[in-house]
Design a protein around this motif. Structure first.
Motif, PDB file in Angstrom:
ATOM      1  N   ASP A  49       0.805  -1.223   0.000  1.00 53.07           N
ATOM      2  CA  ASP A  49       0.000   0.000   0.000  1.00 53.07           C
ATOM      3  C   ASP A  49       0.844   1.283   0.000  1.00 53.07           C
ATOM      4  O   ASP A  49       0.318   2.376   0.159  1.00 53.07           O
ATOM      5  N   GLY A  50       2.162   1.138  -0.171  1.00 52.17           N
ATOM      6  CA  GLY A  50       3.036   2.302  -0.284  1.00 52.17           C
ATOM      7  C   GLY A  50       3.673   2.763   1.015  1.00 52.17           C
ATOM      8  O   GLY A  50       4.486   3.688   1.010  1.00 52.17           O
ATOM      9  N   ARG A  51       3.333   2.128   2.118  1.00 54.13           N
ATOM     10  CA  ARG A  51       3.929   2.529   3.391  1.00 54.13           C
ATOM     11  C   ARG A  51       5.349   1.983   3.512  1.00 54.13           C
ATOM     12  O   ARG A  51       5.661   0.931   2.979  1.00 54.13           O
ATOM     13  N   ILE A  52       6.176   2.732   4.224  1.00 56.90           N
ATOM     14  CA  ILE A  52       7.580   2.370   4.415  1.00 56.90           C
ATOM     15  C   ILE A  52       7.789   1.790   5.814  1.00 56.90           C
ATOM     16  O   ILE A  52       7.246   2.308   6.794  1.00 56.90           O
ATOM     17  N   VAL A  53       8.579   0.730   5.867  1.00 59.30           N
ATOM     18  CA  VAL A  53       8.926   0.084   7.133  1.00 59.30           C
ATOM     19  C   VAL A  53      10.449   0.028   7.218  1.00 59.30           C
ATOM     20  O   VAL A  53      11.120  -0.313   6.242  1.00 59.30           O
ATOM     21  N   THR A  54      10.991   0.371   8.385  1.00 57.89           N
ATOM     22  CA  THR A  54      12.429   0.286   8.631  1.00 57.89           C
ATOM     23  C   THR A  54      12.648  -0.563   9.870  1.00 57.89           C
ATOM     24  O   THR A  54      12.005  -0.354  10.900  1.00 57.89           O
ATOM     25  N   VAL A  55      13.566  -1.526   9.744  1.00 54.76           N
ATOM     26  CA  VAL A  55      13.912  -2.383  10.871  1.00 54.76           C
ATOM     27  C   VAL A  55      15.412  -2.245  11.101  1.00 54.76           C
ATOM     28  O   VAL A  55      16.204  -2.478  10.183  1.00 54.76           O
ATOM     29  N   VAL A  56      15.782  -1.856  12.319  1.00 56.79           N
ATOM     30  CA  VAL A  56      17.190  -1.682  12.676  1.00 56.79           C
ATOM     31  C   VAL A  56      17.550  -2.756  13.701  1.00 56.79           C
ATOM     32  O   VAL A  56      16.844  -2.941  14.700  1.00 56.79           O
ATOM     33  N   PHE A  57      18.659  -3.442  13.432  1.00 59.24           N
ATOM     34  CA  PHE A  57      19.183  -4.482  14.323  1.00 59.24           C
ATOM     35  C   PHE A  57      20.484  -3.961  14.910  1.00 59.24           C
ATOM     36  O   PHE A  57      21.408  -3.632  14.169  1.00 59.24           O
ATOM     37  N   SER A  58      20.568  -3.887  16.244  1.00 59.74           N
ATOM     38  CA  SER A  58      21.768  -3.363  16.908  1.00 59.74           C
ATOM     39  C   SER A  58      22.335  -4.405  17.849  1.00 59.74           C
ATOM     40  O   SER A  58      21.677  -4.779  18.836  1.00 59.74           O
ATOM     41  N   GLU A  59      23.530  -4.857  17.540  1.00 61.03           N
ATOM     42  CA  GLU A  59      24.205  -5.827  18.403  1.00 61.03           C
ATOM     43  C   GLU A  59      24.620  -5.133  19.682  1.00 61.03           C
ATOM     44  O   GLU A  59      25.210  -4.059  19.663  1.00 61.03           O
ATOM     45  N   GLN A  60      24.297  -5.775  20.816  1.00 67.97           N
ATOM     46  CA  GLN A  60      24.644  -5.234  22.127  1.00 67.97           C
ATOM     47  C   GLN A  60      25.226  -6.374  22.953  1.00 67.97           C
ATOM     48  O   GLN A  60      24.531  -6.957  23.780  1.00 67.97           O
ATOM     49  N   GLY A  61      26.477  -6.698  22.658  1.00 71.57           N
ATOM     50  CA  GLY A  61      27.111  -7.842  23.313  1.00 71.57           C
ATOM     51  C   GLY A  61      26.486  -9.124  22.809  1.00 71.57           C
ATOM     52  O   GLY A  61      26.495  -9.409  21.620  1.00 71.57           O
ATOM     53  N   THR A  62      25.892  -9.890  23.741  1.00 68.99           N
ATOM     54  CA  THR A  62      25.233 -11.146  23.361  1.00 68.99           C
ATOM     55  C   THR A  62      23.738 -10.953  23.110  1.00 68.99           C
ATOM     56  O   THR A  62      23.013 -11.928  22.911  1.00 68.99           O
ATOM     57  N   GLU A  63      23.290  -9.722  23.107  1.00 66.35           N
ATOM     58  CA  GLU A  63      21.887  -9.405  22.851  1.00 66.35           C
ATOM     59  C   GLU A  63      21.771  -8.591  21.564  1.00 66.35           C
ATOM     60  O   GLU A  63      22.752  -8.049  21.071  1.00 66.35           O
TER      61      GLU A  63
END
Length: 143
Positions: A89-103
């Protein structure tokens, strides 16, 4: 182009970013977590993980009365760091993955649609994200 409200959901998953990326992007894993409630299943998932590549996830109620395909096209991909895509439908999605040690922190931002309240949309997307977290952290889940 109309201005859409941006909505965000986020969580910390207690597994490596490599595992998070694998489980987020591989269809065999997507089918196991990509639902907002126990009344739904994701019986099919395809994912062409490249810029301009398409994905499609079938979402179906367990009783078979409702079904829809969640489809989109990737705009930007940085492995283990970022996915940006446009849904049908034209909407934008952004997914950010940030490594934080073992998480791994996952921040997912999407443009709201007009058929449901922002609160309903945020709750639904958050429920899916929590299913993802639970799936990743389950010691019984096979890689």
């Amino acid at each position: 182009m109309e201005h859409r409200k941006k909505v965000m959901v986020q969580c910390i998953v207690t597994v490596s970013v490599e595992k998070v990326w694998k489980f987020w992007t591989e269809p065999r894993h997507i089918k196991n977590w990509n639902v907002a409630s126990d009344e739904w299943i994701c019986p099919d998932a395809t994912n062409d993980l490249r810029e301009n590549g398409a994905f499609s996830y079938t979402m179906s109620s367990k009783d078979g009365k409702n079904s829809f395909d969640f489809k989109g096209t990737y705009i930007d991909i940085i492995p283990e760091k970022l996915l940006k895509y446009e849904i049908e439908d034209g909407r934008i999605v952004t997914v950010v993955f940030s490594e934080q040690g073992t998480e791994t922190e996952i921040i997912q931002a999407f443009e709201a649609e007009d058929n449901h309240t922002v609160e309903q949309q945020q709750a639904g997307w958050n429920a899916i994200l929590q299913n993802f977290k639970n799936y990743c952290e389950d010691p019984e889940t096979d890689e």
